[in-house]
Design a protein around this motif. Structure first.
Motif, PDB file in Angstrom:
ATOM      1  N   GLU A   9       0.878  -1.450   0.311  1.00  0.00           N
ATOM      2  CA  GLU A   9      -0.131   0.001  -0.165  1.00  0.00           C
ATOM      3  C   GLU A   9       0.574   1.054  -0.081  1.00  0.00           C
ATOM      4  N   GLN A  10       2.214   1.301   0.941  1.00  0.00           N
ATOM      5  CA  GLN A  10       2.542   2.485   0.847  1.00  0.00           C
ATOM      6  C   GLN A  10       3.759   3.062  -1.189  1.00  0.00           C
ATOM      7  N   VAL A  11       4.209   1.357  -1.047  1.00  0.00           N
ATOM      8  CA  VAL A  11       4.689   1.321  -2.612  1.00  0.00           C
ATOM      9  C   VAL A  11       3.417   1.952  -3.869  1.00  0.00           C
ATOM     10  N   THR A  12       2.444   1.397  -3.477  1.00  0.00           N
ATOM     11  CA  THR A  12       1.452   2.311  -3.858  1.00  0.00           C
ATOM     12  C   THR A  12       0.921   3.833  -4.495  1.00  0.00           C
ATOM     13  N   ALA A  13       0.930   4.030  -2.865  1.00  0.00           N
ATOM     14  CA  ALA A  13       0.302   5.383  -2.678  1.00  0.00           C
ATOM     15  C   ALA A  13       1.479   6.127  -3.176  1.00  0.00           C
ATOM     16  N   GLU A  14       2.916   6.059  -3.186  1.00  0.00           N
ATOM     17  CA  GLU A  14       3.773   7.399  -3.961  1.00  0.00           C
ATOM     18  C   GLU A  14       4.091   6.887  -5.056  1.00  0.00           C
ATOM     19  N   ARG A  45      -4.981   2.114  -7.848  1.00  0.00           N
ATOM     20  CA  ARG A  45      -4.240   1.023  -6.915  1.00  0.00           C
ATOM     21  C   ARG A  45      -4.601  -0.557  -6.915  1.00  0.00           C
ATOM     22  N   VAL A  46      -3.096  -1.452  -7.036  1.00  0.00           N
ATOM     23  CA  VAL A  46      -3.966  -2.220  -6.556  1.00  0.00           C
ATOM     24  C   VAL A  46      -2.509  -3.441  -5.966  1.00  0.00           C
ATOM     25  N   GLU A  47      -2.795  -3.451  -4.858  1.00  0.00           N
ATOM     26  CA  GLU A  47      -2.006  -4.322  -4.029  1.00  0.00           C
ATOM     27  C   GLU A  47      -2.731  -6.035  -3.761  1.00  0.00           C
ATOM     28  N   ARG A  48      -1.678  -7.185  -3.908  1.00  0.00           N
ATOM     29  CA  ARG A  48      -2.107  -7.817  -4.470  1.00  0.00           C
ATOM     30  C   ARG A  48      -1.064  -9.406  -3.764  1.00  0.00           C
ATOM     31  N   ASP A  49      -0.954 -10.349  -3.304  1.00  0.00           N
ATOM     32  CA  ASP A  49      -0.600 -11.460  -2.799  1.00  0.00           C
ATOM     33  C   ASP A  49      -0.358 -12.411  -3.602  1.00  0.00           C
ATOM     34  N   GLY A  50       0.561 -12.872  -4.049  1.00  0.00           N
ATOM     35  CA  GLY A  50       1.109 -13.864  -5.062  1.00  0.00           C
ATOM     36  C   GLY A  50       2.805 -13.842  -6.103  1.00  0.00           C
ATOM     37  N   THR A  51       2.587 -13.926  -7.056  1.00  0.00           N
ATOM     38  CA  THR A  51       3.877 -13.753  -7.868  1.00  0.00           C
ATOM     39  C   THR A  51       3.595 -12.915  -9.273  1.00  0.00           C
ATOM     40  N   LEU A  70       0.611  -9.528 -12.894  1.00  0.00           N
ATOM     41  CA  LEU A  70       0.693  -8.465 -13.641  1.00  0.00           C
ATOM     42  C   LEU A  70      -0.017  -8.083 -15.097  1.00  0.00           C
ATOM     43  N   LEU A  71       0.275 -10.075 -15.421  1.00  0.00           N
ATOM     44  CA  LEU A  71      -0.162 -10.496 -16.577  1.00  0.00           C
ATOM     45  C   LEU A  71      -1.926 -10.825 -16.773  1.00  0.00           C
ATOM     46  N   GLU A  72      -2.313 -10.845 -15.357  1.00  0.00           N
ATOM     47  CA  GLU A  72      -3.745 -10.646 -15.372  1.00  0.00           C
ATOM     48  C   GLU A  72      -4.454  -9.352 -15.086  1.00  0.00           C
ATOM     49  N   GLU A  73      -3.797  -8.800 -14.159  1.00  0.00           N
ATOM     50  CA  GLU A  73      -4.121  -7.085 -13.710  1.00  0.00           C
ATOM     51  C   GLU A  73      -4.562  -5.979 -15.855  1.00  0.00           C
ATOM     52  N   ALA A  74      -2.925  -6.908 -16.629  1.00  0.00           N
ATOM     53  CA  ALA A  74      -2.962  -6.214 -17.823  1.00  0.00           C
ATOM     54  C   ALA A  74      -4.364  -6.715 -18.616  1.00  0.00           C
ATOM     55  N   ALA A  75      -4.380  -7.884 -18.855  1.00  0.00           N
ATOM     56  CA  ALA A  75      -5.998  -8.632 -19.340  1.00  0.00           C
ATOM     57  C   ALA A  75      -6.991  -8.164 -18.457  1.00  0.00           C
TER      58      ALA A  75
END
Length: 262
Positions: A56-61, A76-82, A87-92
């Protein structure tokens, strides 16, 4: 400009990630699109202490930097995973998305063995991807690589739109055995491009070394190099495709255009 409707940028707050955010912001303001900034924790980084609060801090900055750059819509999107698959899921998630990631892990065999995010994205993305290496003081030149094939023409047309949006001069770039062969290829390419003003194109014929090496050697001339992703997956990748070698060896910003799948 209608080539992209949205940009997704991945960052972990590192210098490489901040470069990706800055370039994504510049592209977004020129293309007049919104940006979705994504931070992934857990397997996304080797740094200790990465969790939801960190993300959350990373996306806020990043969102603050994007807003300051003039991006009118920031998600802003924060997700647990690889990181790569996320990133490919968000782009698609939406058509017409351009993905932007740092390219630092592409040239390191050690990073690739550890599971480089940029390496995973380069071989699996169904969307176009910008791999960032530097922040130009001013976008002046864009190299549009072509071998005259139909797939490379797709990449040239997309890259041409981006060059115009950036206010940069597009250069048609080809590798050939001789200057004459290269000039003939570029004449044929220009004849097939339905662009408003072909005279805007610069021309760059590269000779003397194999195509991938020639393109990487000439990369210093360009703020952005554009290439199609033919050969980034399947047997061609293992046999040494030009796109694969360029993607892993180039040291300037690279726009990898999806011409083969998705």
């Amino acid at each position: 400009m209608g080539c992209y409707r949205r940009i997704v940028v991945g960052t972990d707050g590192s210098e490489t990630g901040q470069t990706a955010v800055t370039v994504a912001g510049e592209l977004a303001t020129r293309l007049v699109v919104g940006v979705c900034v994504v931070a992934v924790w857990k397997e996304a980084t080797l740094k200790a202490g990465t969790d939801l609060g960190w993300a959350e801090q990373v996306t806020a900055e990043a969102a603050e930097a994007l807003t300051a750059a003039g991006v009118v819509e920031v998600e802003r999107v924060e997700r647990d995973g690889t990181a790569g698959p996320v990133l490919l899921e968000e782009a698609a998630r939406e058509p017409g998305t351009l993905l932007v990631v740092g390219g630092g892990g592409l040239g390191s065999s050690k990073a690739r063995l550890r599971g480089s995010t940029s390496n995973h994205v380069s071989h699996h993305s169904d969307t176009d991807v910008v791999f960032t290496h530097k922040i130009p003081k001013r976008w002046t030149t864009v190299g549009l690589t072509t071998d005259g094939s139909e797939s490379s023409l797709t990449a040239v047309r997309r890259g041409y739109e981006v060059a115009l949006a950036l206010g940069a001069r597009p250069f048609l770039v080809t590798s050939a055995k001789t200057d004459e062969d290269g000039a003939n290829t570029l004449i044929e390419v220009e004849g097939q491009l339905a662009v408003g003003d072909p005279e805007l194109f610069g021309r760059d014929v590269l000779t003397g070394v194999p195509a991938a090496e020639a393109i990487c050697n000439a990369a210093w001339k360009y703020d952005l190099v554009v290439i199609g992703n033919r050969g980034m997956s399947g047997p061609a990748r293992l046999l040494g495709s030009v796109a694969n070698k360029v993607t892993h060896d180039i040291d300037t910003n690279l726009l990898l255009i999806n011409t083969t799948h998705g």
